[in-house]
Design an enzyme around this catalytic site. Structure first.
Site, PDB file in Angstrom:
ATOM      1  N   THR A  50     -19.255  -1.322   0.526  1.00 13.47           N
ATOM      2  CA  THR A  50     -18.380  -2.391   0.403  1.00 13.47           C
ATOM      3  C   THR A  50     -18.945  -3.607   0.049  1.00 13.47           C
ATOM      4  OG1 THR A  50     -19.006  -2.911   2.992  1.00 13.47           O
ATOM      5  CG2 THR A  50     -17.281  -1.566   2.702  1.00 13.47           C
ATOM      6  N   GLU A 103     -13.618   1.467   4.239  1.00 17.78           N
ATOM      7  CA  GLU A 103     -13.983   2.431   5.503  1.00 17.78           C
ATOM      8  C   GLU A 103     -12.722   3.183   5.919  1.00 17.78           C
ATOM      9  OE1 GLU A 103     -14.751  -0.912   5.285  1.00 17.78           O
ATOM     10  OE2 GLU A 103     -16.294  -1.779   6.067  1.00 17.78           O
ATOM     11  N   LYS A 128      -8.893 -22.038  12.909  1.00 14.55           N
ATOM     12  CA  LYS A 128      -8.799 -22.156  14.397  1.00 14.55           C
ATOM     13  C   LYS A 128      -8.506 -23.652  14.721  1.00 14.55           C
ATOM     14  CE  LYS A 128     -11.505 -18.345  15.296  1.00 14.55           C
ATOM     15  NZ  LYS A 128     -12.037 -18.074  14.006  1.00 14.55           N
ATOM     16  N   TRP A 143      -4.288 -20.513  16.367  1.00 17.90           N
ATOM     17  CA  TRP A 143      -4.650 -19.852  15.139  1.00 17.90           C
ATOM     18  C   TRP A 143      -3.529 -20.329  14.210  1.00 17.90           C
ATOM     19  CZ3 TRP A 143      -7.209 -14.414  16.093  1.00 17.90           C
ATOM     20  CH2 TRP A 143      -8.459 -14.616  16.888  1.00 17.90           C
TER      21      TRP A 143
HETATM   22  P1  ADP Z   1     -13.899  -5.924   0.441  1.00 22.71           P
HETATM   23  O1  ADP Z   1     -12.889  -6.668   0.020  1.00 22.71           O
HETATM   24  O2  ADP Z   1     -14.663  -6.433   1.687  1.00 22.71           O
HETATM   25  O3  ADP Z   1     -14.747  -5.399  -0.868  1.00 22.71           O
HETATM   26  P2  ADP Z   1     -12.325  -3.584   1.068  1.00 22.71           P
HETATM   27  O4  ADP Z   1     -11.828  -3.571  -0.205  1.00 22.71           O
HETATM   28  O5  ADP Z   1     -12.429  -2.558   1.858  1.00 22.71           O
HETATM   29  O6  ADP Z   1     -13.519  -4.566   1.040  1.00 22.71           O
HETATM   30  O7  ADP Z   1     -11.214  -4.788   1.863  1.00 22.71           O
HETATM   31  C1  ADP Z   1     -10.544  -4.412   2.978  1.00 22.71           C
HETATM   32  C2  ADP Z   1      -9.670  -5.741   3.479  1.00 22.71           C
HETATM   33  O8  ADP Z   1      -9.101  -6.193   2.610  1.00 22.71           O
HETATM   34  C3  ADP Z   1      -9.090  -5.483   4.787  1.00 22.71           C
HETATM   35  O9  ADP Z   1      -9.862  -5.630   6.030  1.00 22.71           O
HETATM   36  C4  ADP Z   1      -8.164  -6.571   4.632  1.00 22.71           C
HETATM   37  O10 ADP Z   1      -8.655  -7.877   5.204  1.00 22.71           O
HETATM   38  C5  ADP Z   1      -7.708  -6.939   3.324  1.00 22.71           C
HETATM   39  N1  ADP Z   1      -6.692  -6.190   2.697  1.00 22.71           N
HETATM   40  C6  ADP Z   1      -6.565  -4.916   2.414  1.00 22.71           C
HETATM   41  N2  ADP Z   1      -5.051  -4.531   2.141  1.00 22.71           N
HETATM   42  C7  ADP Z   1      -4.237  -5.561   2.417  1.00 22.71           C
HETATM   43  C8  ADP Z   1      -3.056  -6.317   2.577  1.00 22.71           C
HETATM   44  N3  ADP Z   1      -2.218  -5.291   2.263  1.00 22.71           N
HETATM   45  N4  ADP Z   1      -2.760  -7.215   2.831  1.00 22.71           N
HETATM   46  C9  ADP Z   1      -3.472  -8.371   3.314  1.00 22.71           C
HETATM   47  N5  ADP Z   1      -4.988  -7.965   3.281  1.00 22.71           N
HETATM   48  C10 ADP Z   1      -5.349  -6.598   2.883  1.00 22.71           C
END
Ligand code: ADP
Length: 545
Positions: free
Chosen positions: A185, A333, A442, A447
């Site tokens: 990640t 994940e 916050k 929120w």
């Molecule tokens: P990173 O962005 O940290 O590389 P990921 O690609 O695994 O890792 O990102 C996952 C995160 O992306 C989720 O925990 C969420 O916050 C955000 N996310 C994924 N899909 C959506 C969605 N459809 N709408 C809003 N946020 C999203």
């Protein structure tokens, strides 16, 4: 008493053999880094992946060894997907957009034995090579004519290495729980952490992805993968395409609006998947070329995930392309699919505004993923669409921990994984993301969802992109600051935006200040990099402070 059914392991090699047997001549089209379009088919990819497996043997790669790739979406990367995992080694797809120090860290952390790379990354590989201790060979994913002139130890040519191998190979059978691929990640804080997928998790995730109520992928599909193969296995689409024998279109590094548009047109793409930022580039291209009519493309569905879909993006695809937007929520994940947004039969004929609200929710649960939202004490919250809390997920394609134990044990006592997202779930099971826990603003004990404010801002015609962050405030703890990149040529003032937002969000959610900026920072996966923005505006004094 055990059932009397055959105990056949779920292995990734079965996908490519199936595709080659039942869909041998379905095309795999790639735009190569050099810009040329290359064509092969499932049979071609299968033979190539068997040659990959034979080549790995000659390189001394054993089952469980990690094999790195620094590569765009292409048929060569696809052959590695099958050849590496199929032979029992672990495909480690490295995100080339990470900082060089992060790449250095993860290749060493994964102990990659060999590194396959696209020629685009030759200068990067040359720079990193002296520090990549475990890598015994560097293989440029090209032919002899395009070999990069770089000095790295044991540099090889992909096509030459493979051409010398037999196309005969018997895929080994092993425990389906064996590791198949590894993806770190991007780690907006701390070091990146490795998510280690298994053959079993990958095949179960693939089956779910094909269902009509999820992405509904069939052999009739022409699937263009804008989402990179180094990002959560391109959301599993390379596996799904093989399972049904769909045609695949792989755009390589060419993700600008014009390249995406012409590939969609020339290859008659029916379904394409990507994060919102790439679609913004496509829209910008269409804005500059009003003579083009995207309806003539025949695109039926657009899959969007990784960040929230705004109403303007949804409506542009619906109205301008005549395409359905299928949103998904997930993370590296979660393989990555957690929930997928599809309508239910009961939504037929409901009011358009209500329908849009449902479509903009991240989606409903799919079989295999248990969901729960909990409060700060870990107490489960009701599914009323109002109560919001920390989102936890559990299932056979959800991570149980990180590679080499980084981050310690992560699951709660019920075996659920904490996503770091804050969400509501409504009585129909639709999950709506309020925010990432660390991005939520916050304000006076309440929120504010940065996603909601950003989406409301995105619906203003003068806004190209926006970000909302919390800035410290003496009275309210934090208040929202809206940063906006204007659309080229748009004349818009802060007050125009506040007026626009005033009719769309609660009054106390209105940003205390609107600032125009030239560009916003993004993560390696194309998302807003809010940690950087928060750092940049840490000392910023809001006019209300
Ligand atoms: P990173 O962005 O940290 O590389 P990921 O690609 O695994 O890792 O990102 C996952 C995160 O992306 C989720 O925990 C969420 O916050 C955000 N996310 C994924 N899909 C959506 C969605 N459809 N709408 C809003 N946020 C999203």
């Amino acid at each position: 008493m055990h059932g009397l059914m055959q105990d056949r392991p779920l292995l990734i090699s079965s996908l490519i053999e199936h595709a080659a047997t039942f869909h041998p001549h379905t095309e795999i089209v790639s735009r190569l880094p050099e810009g040329t379009v290359h064509r092969t088919d499932w049979q071609g990819v299968c033979l190539r992946s068997r040659q990959v497996a034979n080549a790995l043997k000659t390189l001394g790669i054993q089952q469980g060894d990690r094999v790195g790739t620094l590569a765009w979406n292409s048929y060569r990367h696809l052959a590695l997907y099958y050849g590496v995992s199929g032979s029992g080694a672990v495909l480690h797809t490295v995100n080339p957009r990470l900082f060089p120090e992060q790449i250095d860290y993860i290749v060493n952390h994964a102990e990659d034995q060999v590194l396959f790379f696209d020629t685009t990354f030759a200068p990067l590989v040359e720079q990193l090579a002296p520090r990549l201790k475990s890598v015994k060979a560097f293989i440029a994913m090209t032919d002899r004519a395009h070999m990069p002139a770089i000095s790295v130890p044991n540099l090889m040519c992909f096509d030459e290495l493979l051409d010398a191998q037999s196309t005969e190979y018997t895929w080994p059978e092993f425990d389906e729980k064996s590791a198949s691929s590894l993806c770190y990640t991007s780690g907006t804080t701390g070091n990146p952490k490795g998510v280690l997928y298994s053959h079993r998790s990958t095949l179960l995730h693939t089956l779910m992805e094909l269902a009509p109520d999820t992405f509904g992928i069939s052999s009739a599909e022409t699937l263009m993968l804008i989402v990179p193969m180094f990002h959560a296995n391109a959301w599993g689409a390379p596996y799904a395409a093989a399972m049904v024998g769909a045609k695949l279109v792989l755009p390589g590094p060419h993700l600008d609006g014009e390249s995406v548009y012409t590939l969609m047109r020339d290859e008659k793409v029916t379904f394409s998947q990507g994060v919102p930022t790439v679609w913004m580039m496509l829209f910008q291209y269409l804005d500059k070329n009003p003579q083009l009519d995207p309806r003539t493309l025949g695109v039926k569905r657009i899959g969007i995930g990784g960040a929230a879909v705004s109403r303007s993006v949804l409506e542009r695809f619906e109205n301008q392309f005549g395409a359905e937007v299928v949103q998904g929520w997930g993370m590296t994940e979660t393989s990555p699919i957690g929930v997928i947004s599809k309508l239910l039969p009961k939504h037929a004929g409901i009011d358009k505004d209500e329908l849009v609200k449902i479509k903009l929710k991240q989606g409903r649960g799919v079989w295999g993923v248990d969901l729960k939202i909990v409060d700060a004490d870990g107490k489960a919250l009701p599914w009323d669409g109002v109560a919001f809390g920390n989102l936890y997920v559990r299932g056979p394609w959800i991570a149980s921990g990180y590679y080499r134990g980084e981050g310690g044990s992560v699951l709660d006592e019920e075996g659920f994984f904490p996503t770091g997202d804050v969400a509501t779930i409504d009585p129909d099971g639709y999950l709506q993301l309020v925010d990432r826990a660390k991005d939520v603003i916050k304000s006076g004990g309440e929120w504010i969802s940065s996603i909601d404010v950003e989406n409301a801002a995105a619906s203003h015609p003068g806004v190209s992109e926006s970000a909302v962050i919390g800035v410290s405030h003496p009275k309210w703890q934090e208040r929202p600051l809206l940063l906006v990149v204007k659309r080229p040529g748009a004349s818009v003032e802060p007050q125009d935006l506040l007026d626009h937002l005033g009719t769309r969000i609660a009054k106390w959610w209105l940003p205390d200040e609107v600032l125009f900026v030239d560009a916003l920072p993004h993560t390696a996966t194309g998302k807003l990099l809010k940690t950087k923005l928060r750092e940049q505006y840490r000392e910023h004094k809001l006019p209300t402070a």
